[in-house]
Design a protein around this motif. Structure first.
Motif, mmCIF file in Angstrom:
data_model
loop_
_atom_site.group_PDB
_atom_site.id
_atom_site.type_symbol
_atom_site.label_atom_id
_atom_site.label_comp_id
_atom_site.label_asym_id
_atom_site.label_seq_id
_atom_site.Cartn_x
_atom_site.Cartn_y
_atom_site.Cartn_z
ATOM 1 N N GLU A 184 0.815 -1.217 0.000
ATOM 2 C CA GLU A 184 0.000 0.000 0.000
ATOM 3 C C GLU A 184 0.850 1.270 0.000
ATOM 4 O OE1 GLU A 184 -3.166 0.393 -0.266
ATOM 5 O OE2 GLU A 184 -3.977 -1.628 0.000
ATOM 6 N N LYS A 185 1.907 1.315 0.809
ATOM 7 C CA LYS A 185 2.620 2.570 1.023
ATOM 8 C C LYS A 185 4.121 2.474 0.781
ATOM 9 C CE LYS A 185 -0.696 3.616 4.716
ATOM 10 N NZ LYS A 185 -0.864 3.865 6.182
ATOM 11 N N GLY A 186 4.687 1.305 0.904
ATOM 12 C CA GLY A 186 6.142 1.180 0.828
ATOM 13 C C GLY A 186 6.655 1.075 -0.589
ATOM 14 N N ALA A 187 7.956 0.852 -0.678
ATOM 15 C CA ALA A 187 8.597 0.661 -1.981
ATOM 16 C C ALA A 187 8.482 -0.811 -2.368
ATOM 17 C CB ALA A 187 10.058 1.085 -1.909
ATOM 18 N N ILE A 188 7.922 -1.037 -3.524
ATOM 19 C CA ILE A 188 7.763 -2.412 -4.010
ATOM 20 C C ILE A 188 9.046 -2.783 -4.745
ATOM 21 C CG2 ILE A 188 6.426 -3.952 -5.479
ATOM 22 C CD1 ILE A 188 3.995 -2.272 -4.942
#
Length: 299
Positions: A184-188
């Motif tokens: 949702e919010k982090g670095a993939i």
């Protein structure tokens, strides 16, 4: 008087007979009249019906002229016999009004003992085994179009099938929530597992190919749990997902291949290193695509 009469008779007898001239004149006139008359049009005779074609194998001669046909004209084609009620049509004809009658071949596949596969067994037979496959299953579930982290946790516990499996629910739930925050919010970014040293022989290549195939299958199973529709993805993400499935099929073929007589197994493992990096990049592409899809749904 007698002498005068004989002279008249002699003169009359000496004259040429005019019958030739008299006969020639009307003949010419008749000829002119005949030429001047309009020629009447003769109605063509009605064409005879074509003889029925002789059946094959009973002395039928190709190219035999049809009686009554003009020279150089194509003979009429014989009409096909009327179809009998209930008789099947031509080989290429499809029956109308029947759609979707065939089942997918995947739904008819069975296990080694003839048992039907349960949901998920085609992608990940017997469920996730070990932490690597659990990670990929949860990554797919939290990235799915309809997030399915809790559903994936329940499937892990059910597939484990041991009395103490329920005690792992809390830890698995926390792991799923952490992967959900990353999505949702982090670095993939890539999350390739750390591999132990593999044997430099054919058996080591087969085990590594099977393991990577199951990791990809676990990710795809997670997407399946979240009812992900590929038609809702953009073209880039859909192409990445298609390539990922193709690589999974190649790995499955490699795992079932026969051992070659001579092979450089170090080269095999270098190729598998590159394949793992390629497939991990494809998984990240699918995750990024599904994040964009979810962001559009929220907007």
């Amino acid at each position: 008087m007698a002498a005068a009469t004989s002279k008249k008779k002699t003169k009359t007898a000496a004259r040429p007979a005019p019958h030739k001239k008299v006969e020639a004149r009307p003949a010419a006139k008749e000829k002119d009249k005949a030429a001047a008359r309009p020629v009447a049009k003769v109605a063509p005779a009605p064409a005879r019906a074509a003889a029925p074609a002789a059946p094959v194998g009973k002395g039928a001669t190709a190219g035999k002229p049809v009686p009554g046909a003009k020279a150089g004209a194509m003979p009429p084609r014989p009409l096909p016999p009327p179809a009998r009620p209930g008789a099947p049509g031509k080989p290429g004809d499809r029956p109308k009004g029947k759609k979707g009658g065939r089942k997918s071949p995947l739904s008819q596949r069975r296990g080694p003992n003839g048992e039907l596969f349960t949901p998920g067994d085609l992608l990940l037979p017997t469920g996730p085994q070990g932490p690597d496959e659990i990670q990929y299953l949860l990554r797919g579930a939290v990235a799915a179009e309809h997030t399915a982290g809790p559903t994936a946790v329940s499937e892990i516990i059910m597939k484990k099938g041991t009395p103490d499996a329920e005690g792992d629910r809390g830890e698995l739930t926390r792991f799923s929530e952490g992967l959900g925050e990353r999505f949702e919010k982090g670095a993939i970014e890539p999350l390739l597992p750390i591999r132990p040293a593999s044997k430099r022989n054919f058996q080591g290549v087969v085990e590594r190919a099977k393991h990577r195939r199951r990791e990809i299958g676990a990710f795809l199973r997670g997407l399946d749990l979240g009812r992900t529709e590929t038609s809702h993805m953009d073209s880039h993400g859909e192409a990445s997902l298609q390539s990922l499935m193709e690589w999974a099929a190649r790995l499955e073929n490699l795992a079932e291949a026969d051992e070659p007589d001579q092979a450089d197994y170090a080269q095999f493992h270098r190729g598998l290193d590159q394949l793992e990096n390629t497939t991990e990049a494809l998984i990240v592409d699918v995750e990024l695509t599904l994040r964009r899809l979810r962001d559009r749904a929220k907007a």
